[in-house]
Design a protein around this motif. Structure first.
Motif, PDB file in Angstrom:
ATOM      1  N   VAL A  22       0.860  -1.191   0.000  1.00  0.00           N
ATOM      2  CA  VAL A  22       0.000   0.000   0.000  1.00  0.00           C
ATOM      3  C   VAL A  22       0.895   1.239   0.000  1.00  0.00           C
ATOM      4  CG1 VAL A  22      -1.734   1.305   1.287  1.00  0.00           C
ATOM      5  CG2 VAL A  22      -1.874  -1.186   1.199  1.00  0.00           C
ATOM      6  N   ASN A  24       1.007   4.553   0.976  1.00  0.00           N
ATOM      7  CA  ASN A  24       0.226   5.376   1.899  1.00  0.00           C
ATOM      8  C   ASN A  24       0.077   6.835   1.453  1.00  0.00           C
ATOM      9  OD1 ASN A  24       0.892   2.976   3.350  1.00  0.00           O
ATOM     10  ND2 ASN A  24       0.243   4.019   5.202  1.00  0.00           N
ATOM     11  N   CYS A  27      -3.222   7.477   0.210  1.00  0.00           N
ATOM     12  CA  CYS A  27      -4.319   7.397   1.185  1.00  0.00           C
ATOM     13  C   CYS A  27      -4.648   8.752   1.800  1.00  0.00           C
ATOM     14  CB  CYS A  27      -3.962   6.426   2.305  1.00  0.00           C
ATOM     15  SG  CYS A  27      -3.556   4.758   1.711  1.00  0.00           S
ATOM     16  N   CYS A  30      -7.757  10.171   0.352  1.00  0.00           N
ATOM     17  CA  CYS A  30      -8.870   9.223   0.249  1.00  0.00           C
ATOM     18  C   CYS A  30      -9.740   9.375   1.500  1.00  0.00           C
ATOM     19  CB  CYS A  30      -8.325   7.796   0.131  1.00  0.00           C
ATOM     20  SG  CYS A  30      -9.601   6.527   0.031  1.00  0.00           S
ATOM     21  N   LYS A  33     -12.021   6.067   2.613  1.00  0.00           N
ATOM     22  CA  LYS A  33     -11.242   4.906   3.075  1.00  0.00           C
ATOM     23  C   LYS A  33     -12.078   3.605   3.084  1.00  0.00           C
ATOM     24  CE  LYS A  33      -7.749   7.441   5.704  1.00  0.00           C
ATOM     25  NZ  LYS A  33      -7.592   8.358   4.602  1.00  0.00           N
ATOM     26  N   CYS A  35     -11.400   0.731   2.255  1.00  0.00           N
ATOM     27  CA  CYS A  35     -10.643  -0.463   2.669  1.00  0.00           C
ATOM     28  C   CYS A  35     -10.957  -0.850   4.110  1.00  0.00           C
ATOM     29  CB  CYS A  35      -9.150  -0.227   2.505  1.00  0.00           C
ATOM     30  SG  CYS A  35      -8.552   1.254   3.338  1.00  0.00           S
ATOM     31  N   TYR A  46      -7.122   1.566  10.678  1.00  0.00           N
ATOM     32  CA  TYR A  46      -6.873   2.997  10.817  1.00  0.00           C
ATOM     33  C   TYR A  46      -5.930   3.238  11.982  1.00  0.00           C
ATOM     34  CZ  TYR A  46      -7.305   7.979  11.279  1.00  0.00           C
ATOM     35  OH  TYR A  46      -6.994   9.315  11.344  1.00  0.00           O
ATOM     36  N   GLY A  52      -1.417   8.876   5.838  1.00  0.00           N
ATOM     37  CA  GLY A  52      -2.724   8.583   5.256  1.00  0.00           C
ATOM     38  C   GLY A  52      -3.652   7.853   6.196  1.00  0.00           C
ATOM     39  N   ILE A  54      -3.494   4.791   7.297  1.00  0.00           N
ATOM     40  CA  ILE A  54      -3.708   3.372   7.018  1.00  0.00           C
ATOM     41  C   ILE A  54      -2.494   2.528   7.381  1.00  0.00           C
ATOM     42  CG2 ILE A  54      -4.063   1.666   5.177  1.00  0.00           C
ATOM     43  CD1 ILE A  54      -6.583   3.258   5.890  1.00  0.00           C
ATOM     44  N   CYS A  71      -9.797  -0.051  -4.686  1.00  0.00           N
ATOM     45  CA  CYS A  71      -8.617   0.806  -4.558  1.00  0.00           C
ATOM     46  C   CYS A  71      -7.720   0.754  -5.797  1.00  0.00           C
ATOM     47  CB  CYS A  71      -7.815   0.438  -3.321  1.00  0.00           C
ATOM     48  SG  CYS A  71      -6.432   1.569  -3.035  1.00  0.00           S
ATOM     49  N   ARG A  77      -8.040   6.475  -6.372  1.00  0.00           N
ATOM     50  CA  ARG A  77      -7.281   5.899  -5.249  1.00  0.00           C
ATOM     51  C   ARG A  77      -5.978   5.300  -5.774  1.00  0.00           C
ATOM     52  NH1 ARG A  77     -12.855   4.754  -3.843  1.00  0.00           N
ATOM     53  NH2 ARG A  77     -13.395   6.253  -2.227  1.00  0.00           N
ATOM     54  N   ALA A  79      -3.794   3.069  -4.308  1.00  0.00           N
ATOM     55  CA  ALA A  79      -2.697   2.861  -3.363  1.00  0.00           C
ATOM     56  C   ALA A  79      -2.223   1.411  -3.320  1.00  0.00           C
ATOM     57  CB  ALA A  79      -3.136   3.283  -1.959  1.00  0.00           C
TER      58      ALA A  79
END
Ligand code: SF4
Ligand code: SF4
Length: 96
Positions: A22, A24, A27, A30, A33, A35, A46, A52, A54, A71, A77, A79
């Motif tokens: 990922v 980040n 993110c 985003c 989120k 995900c 989180y 980001g 994540i 994503c 997105r 990521a």
């Protein structure tokens, strides 16, 4: 049976290298989120201190492919990146 109960029956043989990474930095912008809600294995968490917000852990990924849709292939997105899993094979399902 719930997804959570199903996941308790899974045997894990985790590779040393993650097959999903990922980025980040993607993110940060985003806001929704998805995900955090759509990954059935809850690989996305989180954590405020992460760029980001994540934190991603690949170990319990069931390779459902959902993150490709919400994503990786989403132009807003992107990521998530996939590589071939360690050993050249991924999840094996026993449908019996
Ligand atoms: S959906 Fe993708 S871009 Fe959005 S927060 Fe999750 S990993 Fe980051
Ligand atoms: S492939 Fe499925 S289980 Fe694995 S991280 Fe993506 S959404 Fe989660």
């Amino acid at each position: 049976m719930s997804v959570e109960k199903d996941l308790e029956t899974v045997e894990w043989d985790v590779g040393e290298e993650g097959h999903i990474t990922v980025d980040n930095s993607e993110c940060v912008d985003c806001e929704e989120k998805p995900c955090l809600h759509l990954c059935p294995a809850q690989c996305f968490d989180y954590q405020e201190e992460q760029e980001g917000g994540i934190y991603f852990s690949y170990e319990h990924c069931i390779e459902c492919g959902s993150c490709m849709v919400f994503c990786a292939n989403d132009p807003d997105r992107g990521a998530v990146s996939w590589t071939k899993p360690d050993g050249g094979k991924g999840v094996e399902y026993d449908l019996g």
